[in-house]
Design a protein around this motif. Sequence first.
Motif, PDB file in Angstrom:
ATOM      1  N   LEU A  83      34.241  33.171  27.454  1.00  8.28           N
ATOM      2  CA  LEU A  83      35.562  33.576  27.929  1.00  8.28           C
ATOM      3  C   LEU A  83      36.652  32.622  27.444  1.00  8.28           C
ATOM      4  O   LEU A  83      37.766  33.053  27.130  1.00  8.28           O
ATOM      5  N   THR A  84      36.339  31.347  27.373  1.00  6.02           N
ATOM      6  CA  THR A  84      37.316  30.368  26.904  1.00  6.02           C
ATOM      7  C   THR A  84      37.688  30.636  25.452  1.00  6.02           C
ATOM      8  O   THR A  84      38.868  30.600  25.086  1.00  6.02           O
ATOM      9  N   SER A  85      36.685  30.917  24.625  1.00 11.59           N
ATOM     10  CA  SER A  85      36.996  31.205  23.218  1.00 11.59           C
ATOM     11  C   SER A  85      37.778  32.511  23.099  1.00 11.59           C
ATOM     12  O   SER A  85      38.652  32.636  22.237  1.00 11.59           O
ATOM     13  N   HIS A  86      37.495  33.490  23.960  1.00  7.55           N
ATOM     14  CA  HIS A  86      38.257  34.737  23.950  1.00  7.55           C
ATOM     15  C   HIS A  86      39.710  34.483  24.336  1.00  7.55           C
ATOM     16  O   HIS A  86      40.629  35.029  23.721  1.00  7.55           O
ATOM     17  N   LEU A  87      39.922  33.638  25.343  1.00  3.40           N
ATOM     18  CA  LEU A  87      41.283  33.380  25.814  1.00  3.40           C
ATOM     19  C   LEU A  87      42.089  32.538  24.827  1.00  3.40           C
ATOM     20  O   LEU A  87      43.323  32.557  24.871  1.00  3.40           O
ATOM     21  N   GLU A  88      41.415  31.798  23.959  1.00  3.67           N
ATOM     22  CA  GLU A  88      42.149  31.078  22.912  1.00  3.67           C
ATOM     23  C   GLU A  88      42.770  32.064  21.930  1.00  3.67           C
ATOM     24  O   GLU A  88      43.858  31.833  21.416  1.00  3.67           O
ATOM     25  N   LEU A  89      42.085  33.176  21.688  1.00  8.99           N
ATOM     26  CA  LEU A  89      42.617  34.196  20.780  1.00  8.99           C
ATOM     27  C   LEU A  89      43.602  35.126  21.484  1.00  8.99           C
ATOM     28  O   LEU A  89      44.520  35.647  20.859  1.00  8.99           O
ATOM     29  N   HIS A  90      43.399  35.364  22.779  1.00 13.24           N
ATOM     30  CA  HIS A  90      44.224  36.301  23.543  1.00 13.24           C
ATOM     31  C   HIS A  90      44.748  35.600  24.802  1.00 13.24           C
ATOM     32  O   HIS A  90      44.258  35.836  25.907  1.00 13.24           O
ATOM     33  N   PRO A  91      45.770  34.760  24.651  1.00 11.19           N
ATOM     34  CA  PRO A  91      46.228  33.950  25.789  1.00 11.19           C
ATOM     35  C   PRO A  91      46.873  34.755  26.920  1.00 11.19           C
ATOM     36  O   PRO A  91      46.957  34.276  28.045  1.00 11.19           O
ATOM     37  N   LYS A  92      47.305  35.975  26.678  1.00 14.01           N
ATOM     38  CA  LYS A  92      47.967  36.760  27.720  1.00 14.01           C
ATOM     39  C   LYS A  92      47.039  37.758  28.408  1.00 14.01           C
ATOM     40  O   LYS A  92      47.489  38.628  29.131  1.00 14.01           O
ATOM     41  N   ASP A  93      45.756  37.620  28.197  1.00 10.60           N
ATOM     42  CA  ASP A  93      44.774  38.506  28.820  1.00 10.60           C
ATOM     43  C   ASP A  93      44.499  37.998  30.238  1.00 10.60           C
ATOM     44  O   ASP A  93      43.581  37.225  30.484  1.00 10.60           O
ATOM     45  N   TYR A  94      45.313  38.452  31.183  1.00 12.97           N
ATOM     46  CA  TYR A  94      45.261  37.909  32.533  1.00 12.97           C
ATOM     47  C   TYR A  94      44.027  38.353  33.304  1.00 12.97           C
ATOM     48  O   TYR A  94      43.558  37.648  34.177  1.00 12.97           O
ATOM     49  N   SER A  95      43.501  39.521  32.989  1.00 11.84           N
ATOM     50  CA  SER A  95      42.288  39.950  33.686  1.00 11.84           C
ATOM     51  C   SER A  95      41.103  39.063  33.287  1.00 11.84           C
ATOM     52  O   SER A  95      40.257  38.734  34.128  1.00 11.84           O
ATOM     53  N   SER A  96      41.066  38.638  32.053  1.00 10.06           N
ATOM     54  CA  SER A  96      40.015  37.705  31.633  1.00 10.06           C
ATOM     55  C   SER A  96      40.226  36.337  32.264  1.00 10.06           C
ATOM     56  O   SER A  96      39.268  35.647  32.601  1.00 10.06           O
ATOM     57  N   GLN A  97      41.487  35.942  32.442  1.00 10.77           N
ATOM     58  CA  GLN A  97      41.772  34.674  33.119  1.00 10.77           C
ATOM     59  C   GLN A  97      41.264  34.696  34.553  1.00 10.77           C
ATOM     60  O   GLN A  97      40.659  33.736  35.020  1.00 10.77           O
TER      61      GLN A  97
END
Length: 89
Positions: free
Chosen positions: A35-49
């Motif tokens: 999930l951390t690597s995903h959020l580095e590519l998509h910082p505005k994905d709040y559901s993943s946050q």
Amino acid sequence: MKKQESIHAQLSDGNGNTGFTASQIYYSTYQVSKLTSHLELHPKDYSSQMGLWKLLGRRKRLLAYLSNENTGLYVRVLRKLGIRGLKGR
């Protein structure tokens, strides 16, 4: 994948039980890294946050349980996975 399997085998002492606390901590740590690597590519994905925060909370509760039940295994898990321990423990 081989590194993940070897860490899992070392943590669980060859126990294939996925309900084992160390196994659950291992799998949640693996999911946190994904999930951390995903959020580095998509910082505005709040559901993943939100999912990441829930997962971190679950891992924290598992680590607290493990530190109370089996301190030796708790220390081994922290060393193998390279994560920080809980505050005040």
